[in-house]
Write an enzyme that holds these catalytic residues in place. Sequence first.
Site, mmCIF file in Angstrom:
data_model
loop_
_atom_site.group_PDB
_atom_site.id
_atom_site.type_symbol
_atom_site.label_atom_id
_atom_site.label_comp_id
_atom_site.label_asym_id
_atom_site.label_seq_id
_atom_site.Cartn_x
_atom_site.Cartn_y
_atom_site.Cartn_z
ATOM 1 N N SER A 41 32.368 -57.712 -10.685
ATOM 2 C CA SER A 41 33.487 -57.508 -9.761
ATOM 3 C C SER A 41 33.017 -56.620 -8.623
ATOM 4 C CB SER A 41 34.656 -56.814 -10.467
ATOM 5 O OG SER A 41 35.609 -56.372 -9.508
ATOM 6 N N TYR A 55 37.281 -49.785 -15.936
ATOM 7 C CA TYR A 55 37.093 -51.185 -15.538
ATOM 8 C C TYR A 55 35.952 -51.291 -14.529
ATOM 9 C CZ TYR A 55 37.903 -55.825 -13.559
ATOM 10 O OH TYR A 55 37.742 -57.110 -13.121
HETATM 11 N N1 LIG Z 1 41.079 -61.967 -10.830
HETATM 12 C C1 LIG Z 1 40.447 -61.007 -10.179
HETATM 13 O O1 LIG Z 1 40.944 -60.409 -9.202
HETATM 14 C C2 LIG Z 1 39.050 -60.619 -10.623
HETATM 15 C C3 LIG Z 1 38.273 -59.846 -9.730
HETATM 16 C C4 LIG Z 1 36.999 -59.482 -10.126
HETATM 17 C C5 LIG Z 1 36.511 -59.877 -11.350
HETATM 18 N N2 LIG Z 1 37.302 -60.612 -12.206
HETATM 19 C C6 LIG Z 1 36.726 -60.961 -13.509
HETATM 20 O O2 LIG Z 1 36.850 -62.341 -13.728
HETATM 21 C C7 LIG Z 1 36.813 -62.606 -15.127
HETATM 22 C C8 LIG Z 1 37.900 -63.615 -15.485
HETATM 23 O O3 LIG Z 1 39.154 -63.019 -15.240
HETATM 24 P P1 LIG Z 1 40.353 -63.803 -14.557
HETATM 25 O O4 LIG Z 1 40.620 -63.142 -13.266
HETATM 26 O O5 LIG Z 1 40.117 -65.258 -14.593
HETATM 27 O O6 LIG Z 1 41.545 -63.372 -15.521
HETATM 28 P P2 LIG Z 1 42.415 -64.153 -16.594
HETATM 29 O O7 LIG Z 1 43.069 -65.327 -15.990
HETATM 30 O O8 LIG Z 1 43.248 -63.100 -17.241
HETATM 31 O O9 LIG Z 1 41.324 -64.694 -17.612
HETATM 32 C C9 LIG Z 1 40.716 -63.879 -18.568
HETATM 33 C C10 LIG Z 1 40.122 -64.782 -19.623
HETATM 34 O O10 LIG Z 1 39.477 -63.956 -20.592
HETATM 35 C C11 LIG Z 1 39.973 -64.309 -21.878
HETATM 36 N N3 LIG Z 1 40.028 -63.142 -22.740
HETATM 37 C C12 LIG Z 1 40.699 -61.981 -22.548
HETATM 38 N N4 LIG Z 1 40.540 -61.164 -23.603
HETATM 39 C C13 LIG Z 1 39.742 -61.841 -24.475
HETATM 40 C C14 LIG Z 1 39.243 -61.536 -25.763
HETATM 41 N N5 LIG Z 1 39.505 -60.371 -26.390
HETATM 42 N N6 LIG Z 1 38.456 -62.454 -26.396
HETATM 43 C C15 LIG Z 1 38.183 -63.635 -25.789
HETATM 44 N N7 LIG Z 1 38.634 -63.970 -24.581
HETATM 45 C C16 LIG Z 1 39.422 -63.086 -23.932
HETATM 46 C C17 LIG Z 1 41.364 -64.863 -21.634
HETATM 47 O O11 LIG Z 1 41.708 -65.808 -22.646
HETATM 48 P P3 LIG Z 1 42.645 -65.552 -23.940
HETATM 49 O O12 LIG Z 1 43.743 -64.636 -23.523
HETATM 50 O O13 LIG Z 1 43.063 -66.936 -24.315
HETATM 51 O O14 LIG Z 1 41.708 -64.939 -24.947
HETATM 52 C C18 LIG Z 1 41.171 -65.597 -20.334
HETATM 53 O O15 LIG Z 1 40.673 -66.896 -20.578
HETATM 54 C C19 LIG Z 1 36.953 -61.246 -15.816
HETATM 55 O O16 LIG Z 1 35.683 -60.824 -16.284
HETATM 56 C C20 LIG Z 1 37.441 -60.344 -14.700
HETATM 57 O O17 LIG Z 1 37.084 -58.998 -14.909
HETATM 58 C C21 LIG Z 1 38.543 -61.000 -11.861
#
Ligand SMILES: NC(=O)c1ccc[n+]([C@@H]2O[C@H](COP(=O)([O-])OP(=O)(O)OC[C@H]3O[C@@H](n4cnc5c(N)ncnc54)[C@H](OP(=O)(O)O)[C@@H]3O)[C@@H](O)[C@H]2O)c1
Length: 272
Positions: free
Chosen positions: A143, A157
Amino acid sequence: MSDKISLGSALVTGASSGIGAVYADRLARRGYDLILAARDVGRLETLAARLRAEAGVKVEVVKADLTVREDLGRLERRLRDDPAISLLVNNAGAALFGPFADADPDRLENLIQLNVTAVTRLANAAAAGFAPRGRGTVVNIGSIVGLGPEMFAGSVYGATKAFVLYLTQTLHAELASQGLRFQAVLPGATRTEIWDRSGRGIENVPDEILMDVDELVDAALSGLDQGELVTIPSLPEAADWAAVDAARLKLAPNLSARHPAPRYGVKAVEPA
Ligand SMILES: NC(=O)c1ccc[n+]([C@@H]2O[C@H](COP(=O)([O-])OP(=O)(O)OC[C@H]3O[C@@H](n4cnc5c(N)ncnc54)[C@H](OP(=O)(O)O)[C@@H]3O)[C@@H](O)[C@H]2O)c1
């Protein structure tokens, strides 16, 4: 006999929503068979059925909570032992906002287990599986907050994401010569469920800095195709990142020395 070149399988963690779900879609369309992992197996099954039908690839669903050692261990064994896997997308992650002193330490530890420990163990298993074959790619989702300690209220985070960047750079330095590829993707604010899940409603994020998740993943994959080690999808000039890296490397000759720098005024100790 088909003359289609097999890309092998891609294992995508956190594929049930957001960035991981779009990676699954794009990789299927590129021709990868998929192994999709997350806790919400219903959402994974729905996505898998669509991708089998639309892209004609094999899709396997694995229910796994990556903070649970047995679930993580199953995926690690798969990465070590399945020679068809050629790509790991280490995407699953969560965020936690709020003042550090008020944070529940168990929730901080859980965040570190998901964003750091699971990412590390899966990358380790992938490297162990890929190295003897001399090929394989690990994409780690970091990130931009890993670059800016002062830009974010979620201290741990941001620190977990700084770890992801460092780990990726180190693995590249160690393993690129053996044919393994690494990429750290550093998204800025992206329209996914992570905001609502972490208690900071997405409505609090200004629209002009919030990227669409499809655009984010398409840019990240373009960065991978272009051979980038670090991809910052919103950054217009790649040279700006190169300058940061060059500034860091400029420190290198002076980061370890027999004596402290003169500005500390420390008297030299002669060896006994
Ligand atoms: N969105 C942003 O603004 C942003 C910015 C920078 C980086 N990121 C990074 O992008 C990545 C994906 O996030 P996203 O934005 O797509 O968010 P998201 O829609 O909340 O997706 C998170 C994913 O991780 C899974 N997950 C969460 N806890 C878990 C656990 N204990 N075991 C296995 N799977 C788990 C969730 O699935 P389940 O709940 O089904 O387990 C979901 O598929 C993350 O690493 C996040 O830090 C996001």
